[in-house]
Write a protein that holds these residues in place. Structure first.
Motif, PDB file in Angstrom:
ATOM      1  N   ASN A 142      -3.187  -6.663  16.412  1.00  0.00           N
ATOM      2  CA  ASN A 142      -3.958  -8.160  15.951  1.00  0.00           C
ATOM      3  C   ASN A 142      -3.870  -7.650  14.548  1.00  0.00           C
ATOM      4  O   ASN A 142      -3.951  -9.062  13.685  1.00  0.00           O
ATOM      5  N   ALA A 143      -4.443  -6.890  14.424  1.00  0.00           N
ATOM      6  CA  ALA A 143      -3.997  -6.130  13.300  1.00  0.00           C
ATOM      7  C   ALA A 143      -3.282  -6.574  11.836  1.00  0.00           C
ATOM      8  O   ALA A 143      -3.396  -7.311  11.047  1.00  0.00           O
ATOM      9  N   VAL A 144      -2.189  -6.146  12.945  1.00  0.00           N
ATOM     10  CA  VAL A 144      -0.908  -6.296  11.655  1.00  0.00           C
ATOM     11  C   VAL A 144      -0.632  -7.628  11.489  1.00  0.00           C
ATOM     12  O   VAL A 144      -0.179  -8.303  10.429  1.00  0.00           O
ATOM     13  N   GLY A 145      -0.976  -8.608  12.373  1.00  0.00           N
ATOM     14  CA  GLY A 145      -0.112 -10.016  12.625  1.00  0.00           C
ATOM     15  C   GLY A 145      -1.457 -10.686  11.730  1.00  0.00           C
ATOM     16  O   GLY A 145      -0.930 -11.801  11.039  1.00  0.00           O
ATOM     17  N   ALA A 146      -2.877 -10.435  11.346  1.00  0.00           N
ATOM     18  CA  ALA A 146      -3.074 -10.324  10.554  1.00  0.00           C
ATOM     19  C   ALA A 146      -3.270 -10.165   8.900  1.00  0.00           C
ATOM     20  O   ALA A 146      -3.864 -10.251   8.313  1.00  0.00           O
ATOM     21  N   GLY A 147      -1.946  -9.701   8.997  1.00  0.00           N
ATOM     22  CA  GLY A 147      -2.657  -8.385   7.596  1.00  0.00           C
ATOM     23  C   GLY A 147      -3.030  -7.607   7.183  1.00  0.00           C
ATOM     24  O   GLY A 147      -3.109  -7.404   5.919  1.00  0.00           O
ATOM     25  N   ASP A 148      -3.733  -7.574   8.331  1.00  0.00           N
ATOM     26  CA  ASP A 148      -4.707  -6.285   7.725  1.00  0.00           C
ATOM     27  C   ASP A 148      -3.945  -4.750   7.635  1.00  0.00           C
ATOM     28  O   ASP A 148      -4.907  -4.549   8.969  1.00  0.00           O
ATOM     29  N   LEU A 149      -3.857  -4.261   7.062  1.00  0.00           N
ATOM     30  CA  LEU A 149      -2.304  -2.649   7.215  1.00  0.00           C
ATOM     31  C   LEU A 149      -4.323  -1.476   7.648  1.00  0.00           C
ATOM     32  O   LEU A 149      -3.725  -0.861   7.880  1.00  0.00           O
ATOM     33  N   ASP A 150      -4.941  -1.782   6.806  1.00  0.00           N
ATOM     34  CA  ASP A 150      -6.335  -0.737   6.789  1.00  0.00           C
ATOM     35  C   ASP A 150      -6.880  -0.249   8.073  1.00  0.00           C
ATOM     36  O   ASP A 150      -7.163   0.314   8.721  1.00  0.00           O
ATOM     37  N   GLY A 151      -6.776  -1.457   8.491  1.00  0.00           N
ATOM     38  CA  GLY A 151      -7.137  -2.461  10.052  1.00  0.00           C
ATOM     39  C   GLY A 151      -6.175  -1.360  10.817  1.00  0.00           C
ATOM     40  O   GLY A 151      -7.201  -1.002  12.038  1.00  0.00           O
ATOM     41  N   ALA A 152      -5.817  -1.284  10.490  1.00  0.00           N
ATOM     42  CA  ALA A 152      -4.417  -1.050  11.797  1.00  0.00           C
ATOM     43  C   ALA A 152      -3.831   0.425  12.044  1.00  0.00           C
ATOM     44  O   ALA A 152      -3.938   0.939  12.749  1.00  0.00           O
ATOM     45  N   ILE A 153      -4.357   0.496  10.327  1.00  0.00           N
ATOM     46  CA  ILE A 153      -4.430   2.584  10.503  1.00  0.00           C
ATOM     47  C   ILE A 153      -5.434   2.537  11.580  1.00  0.00           C
ATOM     48  O   ILE A 153      -5.204   3.811  12.011  1.00  0.00           O
ATOM     49  N   GLU A 154      -6.596   2.314  10.916  1.00  0.00           N
ATOM     50  CA  GLU A 154      -8.087   2.837  11.607  1.00  0.00           C
ATOM     51  C   GLU A 154      -7.651   2.790  13.002  1.00  0.00           C
ATOM     52  O   GLU A 154      -8.124   3.073  13.543  1.00  0.00           O
ATOM     53  N   ALA A 155      -7.186   1.546  13.731  1.00  0.00           N
ATOM     54  CA  ALA A 155      -7.007   1.391  15.121  1.00  0.00           C
ATOM     55  C   ALA A 155      -6.180   2.406  15.282  1.00  0.00           C
ATOM     56  O   ALA A 155      -6.293   2.964  16.278  1.00  0.00           O
ATOM     57  N   LEU A 173       1.439   3.592  13.897  1.00  0.00           N
ATOM     58  CA  LEU A 173       0.740   4.195  12.331  1.00  0.00           C
ATOM     59  C   LEU A 173       2.281   4.530  11.274  1.00  0.00           C
ATOM     60  O   LEU A 173       1.784   4.131  10.036  1.00  0.00           O
ATOM     61  N   ALA A 174       3.038   5.164  11.099  1.00  0.00           N
ATOM     62  CA  ALA A 174       4.110   5.367  10.626  1.00  0.00           C
ATOM     63  C   ALA A 174       4.400   4.040   9.967  1.00  0.00           C
ATOM     64  O   ALA A 174       4.904   4.005   8.410  1.00  0.00           O
ATOM     65  N   ARG A 175       5.203   3.125  10.898  1.00  0.00           N
ATOM     66  CA  ARG A 175       5.149   2.000  10.713  1.00  0.00           C
ATOM     67  C   ARG A 175       3.960   1.335   9.224  1.00  0.00           C
ATOM     68  O   ARG A 175       5.444   1.142   8.230  1.00  0.00           O
ATOM     69  N   VAL A 176       2.420   1.180   9.478  1.00  0.00           N
ATOM     70  CA  VAL A 176       1.929   0.885   8.895  1.00  0.00           C
ATOM     71  C   VAL A 176       1.868   1.057   7.814  1.00  0.00           C
ATOM     72  O   VAL A 176       1.419   0.655   6.525  1.00  0.00           O
ATOM     73  N   GLN A 177       2.128   2.505   7.455  1.00  0.00           N
ATOM     74  CA  GLN A 177       1.602   3.684   6.339  1.00  0.00           C
ATOM     75  C   GLN A 177       2.679   3.799   5.794  1.00  0.00           C
ATOM     76  O   GLN A 177       2.710   2.999   4.433  1.00  0.00           O
ATOM     77  N   LEU A 178       4.180   3.106   6.072  1.00  0.00           N
ATOM     78  CA  LEU A 178       5.132   3.098   5.529  1.00  0.00           C
ATOM     79  C   LEU A 178       5.410   1.479   4.636  1.00  0.00           C
ATOM     80  O   LEU A 178       4.906   1.223   3.380  1.00  0.00           O
ATOM     81  N   VAL A 179       4.283   0.198   5.589  1.00  0.00           N
ATOM     82  CA  VAL A 179       4.645  -1.069   4.752  1.00  0.00           C
ATOM     83  C   VAL A 179       3.533  -1.111   3.468  1.00  0.00           C
ATOM     84  O   VAL A 179       3.741  -1.423   2.590  1.00  0.00           O
ATOM     85  N   LYS A 180       2.270  -0.183   3.509  1.00  0.00           N
ATOM     86  CA  LYS A 180       1.392  -0.332   2.652  1.00  0.00           C
ATOM     87  C   LYS A 180       2.074   0.617   1.697  1.00  0.00           C
ATOM     88  O   LYS A 180       1.331   0.555   0.307  1.00  0.00           O
ATOM     89  N   ARG A 181       2.625   1.487   1.610  1.00  0.00           N
ATOM     90  CA  ARG A 181       2.699   2.287   0.440  1.00  0.00           C
ATOM     91  C   ARG A 181       3.876   1.430  -0.287  1.00  0.00           C
ATOM     92  O   ARG A 181       3.751   2.243  -1.634  1.00  0.00           O
ATOM     93  N   THR A 182       5.110   0.328   0.315  1.00  0.00           N
ATOM     94  CA  THR A 182       5.863   0.208  -0.519  1.00  0.00           C
ATOM     95  C   THR A 182       5.812  -0.997  -0.963  1.00  0.00           C
ATOM     96  O   THR A 182       6.063  -2.355  -1.183  1.00  0.00           O
TER      97      THR A 182
END
Length: 268
Positions: A142-155, A173-182
């Motif tokens: 749900n966090a990813v769907g809302a664009g909340d990458l930090d929330g997704a990482i925390e979850a 976790l690896a996917r979301v962290q990759l998206v955030k870094r880039t």
């Protein structure tokens, strides 16, 4: 899916959700083999992408416009832009890896919507019943769907604290962290990496960007070369980063298998 509805069903829908387009023919045995794989995945992913199936025999002008030469051919459309996926029949694990990479790219480009999981668009056999979404991953998804990458990482991190061996949570976790870094990589990072082979931050950023762009082998090769050029803590930092990218692509992917062998050779 027909030619008159292609604009609305594929191009316009791709502005909110990734659209996976399968060009197939009832005369093709490979098409018949691939169909149930994609149908099952379209329900399993519960609206994360829309599957559109196009019979090239009934839609010849559309197939010619896309340049379809053999079937099955599977592409994706993101924001109206075509992203090649694969050609020919593939297994469930292989198709899943392509889809995971597609969804990573989609999130990076701000496409985080979902479609109602009502089955594929087009002339397809009835899809299997939709499985329930695993509640363990609901908060992160749900966090990813809302664009909340930090929330997704925390979850995802909370899940891994409870179950450190959860492979799906590790990959998520690896996917979301990759998206955030880039998200905000400076344009000059490639020049910086070219001028400074031992600049591990630059090398890792370029590898991240390459992976997001689908250049998986280039990303792996860059980090393995950096490992060969570094030592101590720097080498270990790059090694851990490479292992994280392995999680994104998937442990069973042949490119990961080959890169692991090259990594071992570089380390020893």
């Amino acid at each position: 899916m027909t030619e008159p509805t292609f604009q609305a069903d594929v191009i316009e829908r791709s502005l909110q959700v990734p659209v996976v387009v399968e060009f197939w023919s009832p005369r093709s045995p490979e098409s018949q083999a691939l169909a149930p794989v994609l149908l099952q995945l379209s329900t399993e992913y519960a609206g994360k992408f829309l599957l559109a199936r196009i019979d090239i025999d009934a839609n010849q002008q559309l197939a010619q416009a896309v340049g379809v030469q053999t079937v099955p051919l599977v592409i994706a459309v993101l924001r109206g832009q075509v992203v090649p996926l694969f050609q020919g029949a593939v297994s469930d694990p292989e198709a899943r890896q392509y889809l995971e990479q597609l969804l990573t790219v989609a999130v990076a480009n701000g496409i985080t919507g979902r479609t109602d999981p009502v089955g594929p668009v087009g002339d397809a056999a009835e899809a299997p019943a939709e499985p329930e979404v695993d509640p363990r991953y609901e908060a992160a998804e749900n966090a990813v769907g809302a664009g909340d990458l930090d929330g997704a990482i925390e979850a995802y991190e909370a899940l891994l604290q409870e179950t450190p061996s959860d492979a799906e949570a590790k990959a998520g976790l690896a996917r979301v962290q990759l998206v955030k870094r880039t998200r905000d990589v400076p344009a000059e990072v490639r020049t910086r990496a070219a001028d400074n082979p031992e600049d591990i931050e630059a090398q890792q950023l370029v590898a991240d960007v390459d992976l997001m762009g689908g250049h998986v082998e280039d990303a792996f090769a860059r980090l393995i070369k950096t490992i060969q050029l570094t030592s101590g803590d720097d080498r270990n930092t790059v090694r851990l980063h490479l292992l994280e990218l392995f999680e994104v692509v998937g442990a069973d992917d042949e490119r990961v298998v080959k890169a692991r062998r090259r990594l071992m050779a570089a380390l020893f």
